[in-house]
Design a protein around this motif. Structure first.
Motif, PDB file in Angstrom:
ATOM      1  N   ALA A  79      24.778   9.195 -17.206  1.00  0.00           N
ATOM      2  CA  ALA A  79      23.771   9.346 -16.149  1.00  0.00           C
ATOM      3  C   ALA A  79      22.696   8.295 -16.340  1.00  0.00           C
ATOM      4  CB  ALA A  79      23.152  10.744 -16.180  1.00  0.00           C
ATOM      5  N   ALA A  80      22.120   7.825 -15.224  1.00  0.00           N
ATOM      6  CA  ALA A  80      21.031   6.845 -15.275  1.00  0.00           C
ATOM      7  C   ALA A  80      20.065   7.131 -14.140  1.00  0.00           C
ATOM      8  CB  ALA A  80      21.576   5.418 -15.172  1.00  0.00           C
ATOM      9  N   GLU A  81      18.794   6.716 -14.319  1.00  0.00           N
ATOM     10  CA  GLU A  81      17.747   7.027 -13.341  1.00  0.00           C
ATOM     11  C   GLU A  81      16.780   5.859 -13.207  1.00  0.00           C
ATOM     12  OE1 GLU A  81      15.165  10.940 -13.099  1.00  0.00           O
ATOM     13  OE2 GLU A  81      14.198   9.515 -14.457  1.00  0.00           O
ATOM     14  N   LEU A  82      16.360   5.604 -11.958  1.00  0.00           N
ATOM     15  CA  LEU A  82      15.267   4.687 -11.644  1.00  0.00           C
ATOM     16  C   LEU A  82      14.174   5.492 -10.957  1.00  0.00           C
ATOM     17  CD1 LEU A  82      17.142   1.583 -10.160  1.00  0.00           C
ATOM     18  CD2 LEU A  82      15.927   1.666 -12.335  1.00  0.00           C
ATOM     19  N   LYS A  83      12.914   5.185 -11.293  1.00  0.00           N
ATOM     20  CA  LYS A  83      11.816   5.995 -10.752  1.00  0.00           C
ATOM     21  C   LYS A  83      10.657   5.105 -10.305  1.00  0.00           C
ATOM     22  CE  LYS A  83      10.811   9.753 -12.944  1.00  0.00           C
ATOM     23  NZ  LYS A  83      10.294  10.694 -13.981  1.00  0.00           N
ATOM     24  N   LEU A  84      10.156   5.389  -9.113  1.00  0.00           N
ATOM     25  CA  LEU A  84       8.937   4.770  -8.590  1.00  0.00           C
ATOM     26  C   LEU A  84       7.891   5.866  -8.446  1.00  0.00           C
ATOM     27  CD1 LEU A  84       7.429   2.331  -7.242  1.00  0.00           C
ATOM     28  CD2 LEU A  84       8.345   3.164  -5.060  1.00  0.00           C
ATOM     29  N   THR A  85       6.759   5.709  -9.142  1.00  0.00           N
ATOM     30  CA  THR A  85       5.721   6.744  -9.149  1.00  0.00           C
ATOM     31  C   THR A  85       4.378   6.136  -8.780  1.00  0.00           C
ATOM     32  OG1 THR A  85       6.887   7.876 -10.956  1.00  0.00           O
ATOM     33  CG2 THR A  85       4.627   8.571 -10.489  1.00  0.00           C
ATOM     34  N   ARG A  86       3.689   6.794  -7.856  1.00  0.00           N
ATOM     35  CA  ARG A  86       2.312   6.418  -7.532  1.00  0.00           C
ATOM     36  C   ARG A  86       1.389   7.555  -7.966  1.00  0.00           C
ATOM     37  NH1 ARG A  86       0.108   3.756  -2.036  1.00  0.00           N
ATOM     38  NH2 ARG A  86       0.888   1.967  -3.183  1.00  0.00           N
ATOM     39  N   PHE A  87       0.470   7.229  -8.871  1.00  0.00           N
ATOM     40  CA  PHE A  87      -0.517   8.192  -9.341  1.00  0.00           C
ATOM     41  C   PHE A  87      -1.816   8.009  -8.552  1.00  0.00           C
ATOM     42  CE2 PHE A  87       2.117   7.233 -13.090  1.00  0.00           C
ATOM     43  CZ  PHE A  87       2.533   8.499 -13.438  1.00  0.00           C
ATOM     44  N   THR A  88      -2.390   9.114  -8.115  1.00  0.00           N
ATOM     45  CA  THR A  88      -3.691   9.099  -7.452  1.00  0.00           C
ATOM     46  C   THR A  88      -4.701   9.796  -8.351  1.00  0.00           C
ATOM     47  OG1 THR A  88      -2.708   9.109  -5.233  1.00  0.00           O
ATOM     48  CG2 THR A  88      -5.010   9.808  -5.424  1.00  0.00           C
ATOM     49  N   GLN A 103     -29.857  17.070  -5.660  1.00  0.00           N
ATOM     50  CA  GLN A 103     -29.216  18.271  -5.113  1.00  0.00           C
ATOM     51  C   GLN A 103     -27.845  18.538  -5.744  1.00  0.00           C
ATOM     52  OE1 GLN A 103     -29.480  18.461  -0.669  1.00  0.00           O
ATOM     53  NE2 GLN A 103     -30.513  16.478  -0.871  1.00  0.00           N
ATOM     54  N   GLY A 104     -27.441  17.685  -6.688  1.00  0.00           N
ATOM     55  CA  GLY A 104     -26.140  17.865  -7.326  1.00  0.00           C
ATOM     56  C   GLY A 104     -24.978  17.499  -6.428  1.00  0.00           C
ATOM     57  N   ILE A 105     -25.188  16.570  -5.497  1.00  0.00           N
ATOM     58  CA  ILE A 105     -24.134  16.148  -4.566  1.00  0.00           C
ATOM     59  C   ILE A 105     -23.526  14.836  -5.072  1.00  0.00           C
ATOM     60  CG2 ILE A 105     -23.622  15.392  -2.213  1.00  0.00           C
ATOM     61  CD1 ILE A 105     -25.968  17.141  -1.276  1.00  0.00           C
ATOM     62  N   PHE A 106     -22.202  14.813  -5.249  1.00  0.00           N
ATOM     63  CA  PHE A 106     -21.483  13.619  -5.688  1.00  0.00           C
ATOM     64  C   PHE A 106     -20.389  13.288  -4.680  1.00  0.00           C
ATOM     65  CE2 PHE A 106     -22.421  15.840  -9.865  1.00  0.00           C
ATOM     66  CZ  PHE A 106     -23.585  15.124 -10.098  1.00  0.00           C
ATOM     67  N   HIS A 107     -20.130  12.000  -4.512  1.00  0.00           N
ATOM     68  CA  HIS A 107     -19.047  11.551  -3.638  1.00  0.00           C
ATOM     69  C   HIS A 107     -17.869  11.095  -4.497  1.00  0.00           C
ATOM     70  CE1 HIS A 107     -21.700  11.822  -0.220  1.00  0.00           C
ATOM     71  NE2 HIS A 107     -22.591  11.034  -0.823  1.00  0.00           N
ATOM     72  N   SER A 108     -16.667  11.438  -4.063  1.00  0.00           N
ATOM     73  CA  SER A 108     -15.465  11.098  -4.817  1.00  0.00           C
ATOM     74  C   SER A 108     -14.771   9.890  -4.198  1.00  0.00           C
ATOM     75  CB  SER A 108     -14.493  12.289  -4.845  1.00  0.00           C
ATOM     76  OG  SER A 108     -14.028  12.583  -3.534  1.00  0.00           O
ATOM     77  N   ARG A 109     -13.865   9.313  -4.975  1.00  0.00           N
ATOM     78  CA  ARG A 109     -13.020   8.229  -4.472  1.00  0.00           C
ATOM     79  C   ARG A 109     -11.680   8.287  -5.193  1.00  0.00           C
ATOM     80  NH1 ARG A 109     -14.888   2.069  -3.468  1.00  0.00           N
ATOM     81  NH2 ARG A 109     -15.963   3.223  -1.786  1.00  0.00           N
ATOM     82  N   ASP A 110     -10.615   8.000  -4.431  1.00  0.00           N
ATOM     83  CA  ASP A 110      -9.267   7.972  -5.002  1.00  0.00           C
ATOM     84  C   ASP A 110      -8.902   6.558  -5.433  1.00  0.00           C
ATOM     85  OD1 ASP A 110      -8.998  10.660  -4.486  1.00  0.00           O
ATOM     86  OD2 ASP A 110      -7.848  10.390  -2.643  1.00  0.00           O
ATOM     87  N   PHE A 111      -8.255   6.464  -6.592  1.00  0.00           N
ATOM     88  CA  PHE A 111      -7.738   5.195  -7.092  1.00  0.00           C
ATOM     89  C   PHE A 111      -6.240   5.360  -7.342  1.00  0.00           C
ATOM     90  CE2 PHE A 111     -12.211   5.102  -8.023  1.00  0.00           C
ATOM     91  CZ  PHE A 111     -12.591   3.778  -7.837  1.00  0.00           C
ATOM     92  N   ASP A 112      -5.438   4.466  -6.777  1.00  0.00           N
ATOM     93  CA  ASP A 112      -3.985   4.553  -6.872  1.00  0.00           C
ATOM     94  C   ASP A 112      -3.426   3.505  -7.825  1.00  0.00           C
ATOM     95  OD1 ASP A 112      -3.873   6.621  -4.998  1.00  0.00           O
ATOM     96  OD2 ASP A 112      -3.757   5.222  -3.310  1.00  0.00           O
ATOM     97  N   ASP A 113      -2.419   3.910  -8.586  1.00  0.00           N
ATOM     98  CA  ASP A 113      -1.691   3.006  -9.470  1.00  0.00           C
ATOM     99  C   ASP A 113      -0.205   3.339  -9.366  1.00  0.00           C
ATOM    100  OD1 ASP A 113      -3.736   1.447 -11.346  1.00  0.00           O
ATOM    101  OD2 ASP A 113      -4.501   3.487 -11.041  1.00  0.00           O
ATOM    102  N   THR A 114       0.633   2.308  -9.385  1.00  0.00           N
ATOM    103  CA  THR A 114       2.063   2.477  -9.176  1.00  0.00           C
ATOM    104  C   THR A 114       2.844   1.961 -10.375  1.00  0.00           C
ATOM    105  OG1 THR A 114       1.791   2.256  -6.781  1.00  0.00           O
ATOM    106  CG2 THR A 114       4.006   1.924  -7.663  1.00  0.00           C
ATOM    107  N   VAL A 115       3.879   2.728 -10.745  1.00  0.00           N
ATOM    108  CA  VAL A 115       4.760   2.379 -11.861  1.00  0.00           C
ATOM    109  C   VAL A 115       6.193   2.444 -11.359  1.00  0.00           C
ATOM    110  CG1 VAL A 115       5.603   3.071 -14.128  1.00  0.00           C
ATOM    111  CG2 VAL A 115       3.167   3.233 -13.608  1.00  0.00           C
ATOM    112  N   PHE A 116       6.988   1.411 -11.639  1.00  0.00           N
ATOM    113  CA  PHE A 116       8.405   1.393 -11.280  1.00  0.00           C
ATOM    114  C   PHE A 116       9.201   0.989 -12.509  1.00  0.00           C
ATOM    115  CE2 PHE A 116      12.188  -1.014  -9.785  1.00  0.00           C
ATOM    116  CZ  PHE A 116      12.860   0.057  -9.193  1.00  0.00           C
ATOM    117  N   THR A 117      10.194   1.808 -12.872  1.00  0.00           N
ATOM    118  CA  THR A 117      10.884   1.542 -14.129  1.00  0.00           C
ATOM    119  C   THR A 117      12.195   2.320 -14.204  1.00  0.00           C
ATOM    120  OG1 THR A 117      10.648   1.674 -16.535  1.00  0.00           O
ATOM    121  CG2 THR A 117       9.656   3.424 -15.259  1.00  0.00           C
ATOM    122  N   PRO A 118      13.186   1.799 -14.948  1.00  0.00           N
ATOM    123  CA  PRO A 118      14.312   2.651 -15.346  1.00  0.00           C
ATOM    124  C   PRO A 118      13.801   3.705 -16.314  1.00  0.00           C
ATOM    125  CG  PRO A 118      14.498   0.473 -16.341  1.00  0.00           C
ATOM    126  CD  PRO A 118      13.331   0.425 -15.407  1.00  0.00           C
TER     127      PRO A 118
END
Length: 435
Positions: A79-88, A103-118
């Motif tokens: 068996a063999a596998e290839l995987k593409l993953t995007r982390f947010t 007032q304790g109010i914070f704004h968020s932001r998403d950062f994406d990173d991608t990994v592709f590998t056997p």
């Protein structure tokens, strides 16, 4: 022919070699507040079924998902596998204004990173009573890159703006065995175990930037001359883990499986330097140990009729192991290691597989769902609003999976699957070849 008592001795020795050790620790570096492990079973078939494969485990990926399932295999198989993953990675305290900070109010932001590998390869060879397997798998492959603007806090202070880079990989090499005890007596469960050596690599760099003088109310200055502190981990280490499982089939169409996976531990050092890169002060060194969490799982599968299989897994992940001997690298007032919490998590995996034929060619359609409880570090103390903002914890996630498979020629299986959630998106292709 291998006698059952000798096969059982092999399993006991494999399990005994992996007695857990103490000393696991990460630190209060912002970089490690939310990194993610992907502890799902390998193979697009398992992923398409929501990761619910402990009670199925009937192909060459069983050496990881449940090594007791190896005995189901009647022919040599690869068996063999290839995987593409995007982390947010969602940074909850990315920015705000001084008024919002009060007032304790914070704004968020998403950062994406991608990994592709056997990410997986295994070979299985069955004998009369004992099945042996060799495999290589990617236990961890995670990347994260983010920055923050330095939020204002309710007490009138402000967090340092930061830039963070993180890469963690762990490549495992192992072997496994499965023992067919059901041939001795039909009511006995089959047993299996695998032992693996893991090569772990951690490369991280966190820079905190100054806010002195007039900079306090200004946008962040990310110039190298304004670096206030730099924290780095650049190291490799070898660890080991093991996997033991049982699979019981009391009736033909029902499978009941249990598994325990002991994750490896990597011992490294973290380096902290104060001041700009051009004029570093004497560095401080801290123990840094990354423990991949141990996993307990139980699963059941039932073939409702010849073409439809339903599966359910319940998985317990010991994320709290990451905080044993937690290190306070950045002195944040009265912070204590006990103020930082990380709960263990119980995941529920559901999946189904339906097989149909198109002009005598077998196809499979798969679908699944699983829960992903919050496993980000959170600060539970009351004395330090900075740590409370940085380590605010996360939220529960829910994953939907789908996949297809086809056997274009006898002995060759090709599978595709996708996994969608707010934090992770995956595409996986895997093959199984039966000799």
């Amino acid at each position: 022919m291998v006698r059952p008592k000798w096969a059982l001795l092999v399993l006991v020795l494999l399990a005994a070699s992996g007695i857990p050790a103490l000393g696991e620790a990460i630190s209060n570096d912002e970089t490690f507040g939310g990194f993610q492990f992907n502890l799902n079973n390998p193979g697009a078939r398992a992923l398409g079924m929501g990761g619910a494969f402990t009670g199925v485990a009937d192909d060459a990926t069983a050496v990881v998902s449940n090594p007791a399932g190896l005995v189901i295999l009647q022919r040599p198989e690869a068996a063999a596998e290839l995987k593409l993953t995007r982390f947010t990675n969602t940074i909850e305290n990315f920015s705000n204004t001084p008024a919002e900070g009060r007032q304790g109010i914070f704004h968020s932001r998403d950062f994406d990173d991608t990994v592709f590998t056997p990410s997986f390869f295994s070979f299985v060879y069955p004998t009369d009573r004992l099945v042996i397997a060799a495999f290589v798998r990617e236990l961890v492959n995670y990347e994260s890159n983010f920055e923050t603007e330095g939020v204002f806090l309710p007490n009138g202070s402000r967090l340092f703006p930061v830039r963070s880079e993180l890469s963690i990989t762990a490549l495992n090499f192992g072997g496994g065995v499965g023992v067919n005890l059901a041939r001795v007596h039909p009511l006995l469960p089959n047993l299996g175990a695998s032992l693996e050596i893991s090569h772990g690599v951690v490369n991280s760099k966190l820079q905190r930037f100054g806010l002195g003088g007039a900079r306090f109310f200004l946008p962040p200055d990310f110039a190298s001359s304004n670096v206030r502190a730099t924290s780095t981990v650049e190291a490799t280490d070898l660890g080991y883990g093991y996997n033991v499982g049982a699979l019981w089939k009391p009736v033909r169409d029902l499978g009941i499986g249990v598994v325990y996976r002991r994750g490896p531990r990597f011992d490294m050092q973290q380096r902290l330097e104060s001041g700009p890169a051009s004029l570093p002060a004497s560095p401080q060194l801290f123990d840094f140990t990354l423990k991949v969490p141990d996993v307990y799982g139980a699963g059941v599968s039932y073939r409702l009729f010849d073409r439809l299989t339903l599966a359910l897994d319940v998985v317990r992940i010991q994320y709290s192991q990451l905080l044993k001997n937690f290190q306070i690298v950045f002195a944040q007032g009265t912070d204590r290691p006990g103020d930082f919490k990380l709960d263990d998590a119980t995941e529920i995996h559901l999946g189904a597989e339906y097989v149909f034929f198109v002009r005598e060619m077998p196809f499979a359609a798969r679908g699944g769902f699983y829960t992903d409880p919050d496993h980000k570090i959170r600060y539970t103390g009351t004395a330090n609003p900075a740590s409370r903002a940085i380590f605010s914890g996360g939220k529960d996630r829910y994953h939907v999976t789908a996949g297809v498979g086809v056997v274009p020629v006898p002995g060759f299986q090709l599978d595709f699957a996708g996994n969608w959630s707010e934090s992770v998106k995956e595409l996986v292709m895997s093959t199984v070849f039966r000799f």
